[in-house]
Design an enzyme around this catalytic site. Structure first.
Site, PDB file in Angstrom:
ATOM      1  N   ASN A   8       0.870  -1.172   0.000  1.00 49.00           N
ATOM      2  CA  ASN A   8       0.000   0.000   0.000  1.00 49.00           C
ATOM      3  C   ASN A   8       0.906   1.220   0.000  1.00 49.00           C
ATOM      4  O   ASN A   8       1.501   1.560   1.025  1.00 49.00           O
ATOM      5  CB  ASN A   8      -0.899  -0.034   1.247  1.00 49.00           C
ATOM      6  CG  ASN A   8      -1.768   1.204   1.363  1.00 49.00           C
ATOM      7  OD1 ASN A   8      -1.763   2.056   0.479  1.00 49.00           O
ATOM      8  ND2 ASN A   8      -2.500   1.313   2.462  1.00 49.00           N
ATOM      9  N   TRP A   9       1.011   1.827  -1.161  1.00 53.95           N
ATOM     10  CA  TRP A   9       1.948   2.956  -1.295  1.00 53.95           C
ATOM     11  C   TRP A   9       1.384   4.247  -0.693  1.00 53.95           C
ATOM     12  O   TRP A   9       2.071   5.263  -0.654  1.00 53.95           O
ATOM     13  CB  TRP A   9       2.313   3.168  -2.768  1.00 53.95           C
ATOM     14  CG  TRP A   9       3.101   2.026  -3.367  1.00 53.95           C
ATOM     15  CD1 TRP A   9       3.552   0.894  -2.716  1.00 53.95           C
ATOM     16  CD2 TRP A   9       3.540   1.896  -4.724  1.00 53.95           C
ATOM     17  NE1 TRP A   9       4.232   0.082  -3.585  1.00 53.95           N
ATOM     18  CE2 TRP A   9       4.247   0.667  -4.829  1.00 53.95           C
ATOM     19  CE3 TRP A   9       3.418   2.692  -5.866  1.00 53.95           C
ATOM     20  CZ2 TRP A   9       4.815   0.229  -6.030  1.00 53.95           C
ATOM     21  CZ3 TRP A   9       3.982   2.256  -7.064  1.00 53.95           C
ATOM     22  CH2 TRP A   9       4.679   1.043  -7.136  1.00 53.95           C
ATOM     23  N   HIS A  93      -9.610   1.053   4.756  1.00 54.72           N
ATOM     24  CA  HIS A  93      -8.352   1.223   5.500  1.00 54.72           C
ATOM     25  C   HIS A  93      -8.604   2.151   6.683  1.00 54.72           C
ATOM     26  O   HIS A  93      -9.410   3.084   6.586  1.00 54.72           O
ATOM     27  CB  HIS A  93      -7.285   1.806   4.570  1.00 54.72           C
ATOM     28  CG  HIS A  93      -5.913   1.769   5.174  1.00 54.72           C
ATOM     29  ND1 HIS A  93      -5.499   2.693   6.103  1.00 54.72           N
ATOM     30  CD2 HIS A  93      -4.900   0.891   5.025  1.00 54.72           C
ATOM     31  CE1 HIS A  93      -4.253   2.390   6.476  1.00 54.72           C
ATOM     32  NE2 HIS A  93      -3.870   1.309   5.840  1.00 54.72           N
ATOM     33  N   GLU A  95      -7.010   4.550   7.778  1.00 59.08           N
ATOM     34  CA  GLU A  95      -6.784   5.970   7.471  1.00 59.08           C
ATOM     35  C   GLU A  95      -8.005   6.575   6.785  1.00 59.08           C
ATOM     36  O   GLU A  95      -8.294   7.762   6.952  1.00 59.08           O
ATOM     37  CB  GLU A  95      -5.509   6.118   6.625  1.00 59.08           C
ATOM     38  CG  GLU A  95      -4.276   5.903   7.498  1.00 59.08           C
ATOM     39  CD  GLU A  95      -3.056   5.370   6.781  1.00 59.08           C
ATOM     40  OE1 GLU A  95      -3.004   5.405   5.547  1.00 59.08           O
ATOM     41  OE2 GLU A  95      -2.135   4.894   7.498  1.00 59.08           O
ATOM     42  N   GLY A 226       2.889  -1.132   4.314  1.00 62.84           N
ATOM     43  CA  GLY A 226       2.885   0.297   4.021  1.00 62.84           C
ATOM     44  C   GLY A 226       4.301   0.782   3.724  1.00 62.84           C
ATOM     45  O   GLY A 226       4.842   0.566   2.638  1.00 62.84           O
ATOM     46  N   GLY A 227       4.912   1.419   4.702  1.00 63.44           N
ATOM     47  CA  GLY A 227       6.214   2.069   4.520  1.00 63.44           C
ATOM     48  C   GLY A 227       7.263   1.197   3.843  1.00 63.44           C
ATOM     49  O   GLY A 227       7.968   1.653   2.928  1.00 63.44           O
TER      50      GLY A 227
HETATM   51  P1  13P Z   1       2.978   0.414   7.723  1.00 61.77           P
HETATM   52  O1  13P Z   1       3.503  -0.877   7.113  1.00 61.77           O
HETATM   53  O2  13P Z   1       3.689   1.632   7.244  1.00 61.77           O
HETATM   54  O3  13P Z   1       2.843   0.298   9.204  1.00 61.77           O
HETATM   55  O4  13P Z   1       1.480   0.586   7.144  1.00 61.77           O
HETATM   56  C1  13P Z   1       0.616  -0.476   7.218  1.00 61.77           C
HETATM   57  C2  13P Z   1      -0.583  -0.151   6.420  1.00 61.77           C
HETATM   58  O5  13P Z   1      -1.354   0.718   6.776  1.00 61.77           O
HETATM   59  C3  13P Z   1      -0.801  -0.900   5.165  1.00 61.77           C
HETATM   60  O6  13P Z   1      -2.084  -0.685   4.668  1.00 61.77           O
END
Ligand code: 13P
Length: 245
Positions: A8-9, A93, A95, A226-227
């Site tokens: 997930n960019w 998600h 967020e 994510g990161g």
């Molecule tokens: P991180 O891997 O940056 O913690 O993010 C996870 C995420 O929200 C993937 O959707």
């Protein structure tokens, strides 16, 4: 079923960076048995899909609207993502739930729209730090699953504890095992036998250094990263940690 390793960019990369990242992942993908997916921002789905055509790496969106078209300024419909080359879409998600007020009901509507457009949905669930410290984590995830999934459900679940996202804090293997077993039970309760085969991804600070142990936890069907997915070599290392089936 192979594990699914999805990147997930989020809101990262200009177009040239997105294409370069996609190409670097595809170039290193040979010999990897996991299913691979990258989810750039919607603006870059078409270019990334073009760059990845004919490779083993699939492309997905990070959200879609519940309607197929219409007066929804700034939104993107599921058929548009499909048309741009996406095969998948991340929905609900945390967020989006937090920053855009997305409810379980809305996530369910979006999931229906995604499937109708031919996209495979990855529906995210997960508790906040306060909910976990209050001992409510399974209750919260249970409600999210009950409210966010249409019946039948043809997709993937991602368990992403909110407190583990972007924080460097990872759920322990024990936490993940307990929650994934709970999610499996809920899926079987909701969908019967079909719930046995739904993949349940773990997400939240997955990185090269913890991927082997997290991917070995029972009922972990892959990772939503994510990161660490913004670095091709790290993402590929995570993918190499995945189980083939
Ligand atoms: P991180 O891997 O940056 O913690 O993010 C996870 C995420 O929200 C993937 O959707």
């Amino acid at each position: 079923m192979p594990q699914l390793i999805a990147g997930n960019w989020k809101m990262n990369c200009l177009s040239a960076e997105a294409i370069a990242l996609a190409e670097a992942i595809a170039a290193g993908a040979s010999g990897i048995t996991a299913e691979l997916l990258v989810c750039p921002t919607a603006l870059h789905v078409a270019a990334v899909a073009k760059a990845l055509a004919g490779t083993a790496v699939a492309v997905g969106g990070q959200d879609c609207h519940q309607a197929t078209h219409g007066a929804h300024t700034g939104d993107i419909a599921a058929p548009m993502l499909r048309d741009a080359g996406a095969g998948w879409v991340i929905l609900g998600h945390s967020e989006r739930r937090q920053n855009h007020g997305e409810t379980d009901e809305l996530v369910r509507e979006k999931t229906v729209a995604a499937v109708e457009a031919g996209l495979r949905p990855i529906v995210c669930v997960g508790e906040t730090a306060d909910q976990r410290s209050g001992g409510q984590e399974t209750e919260v995830v249970g409600w999210q699953l009950a409210g966010s999934l249409p019946k039948p459900f043809d997709g993937v679940i991602a368990y992403e504890p909110v407190w583990a996202i972007g924080t460097g804090k990872t759920a322990t293997e024990q936490d993940v095992a307990v929650m994934h077993a709970f999610i499996r039970e809920e899926l079987v309760r909701q969908f019967g036998d079909a719930g046995q085969t739904v993949r349940i991804l773990y997400g939240g600070s997955v990185k090269a250094s913890n991927a082997v142990s997290l991917m070995a936890v029972p009922d972990v069907g892959g990772a939503l990263v994510g990161g660490a997915s913004l670095n091709a070599e790290e993402f590929l290392t995570i993918a190499r940690a995945a189980r083939a089936g």
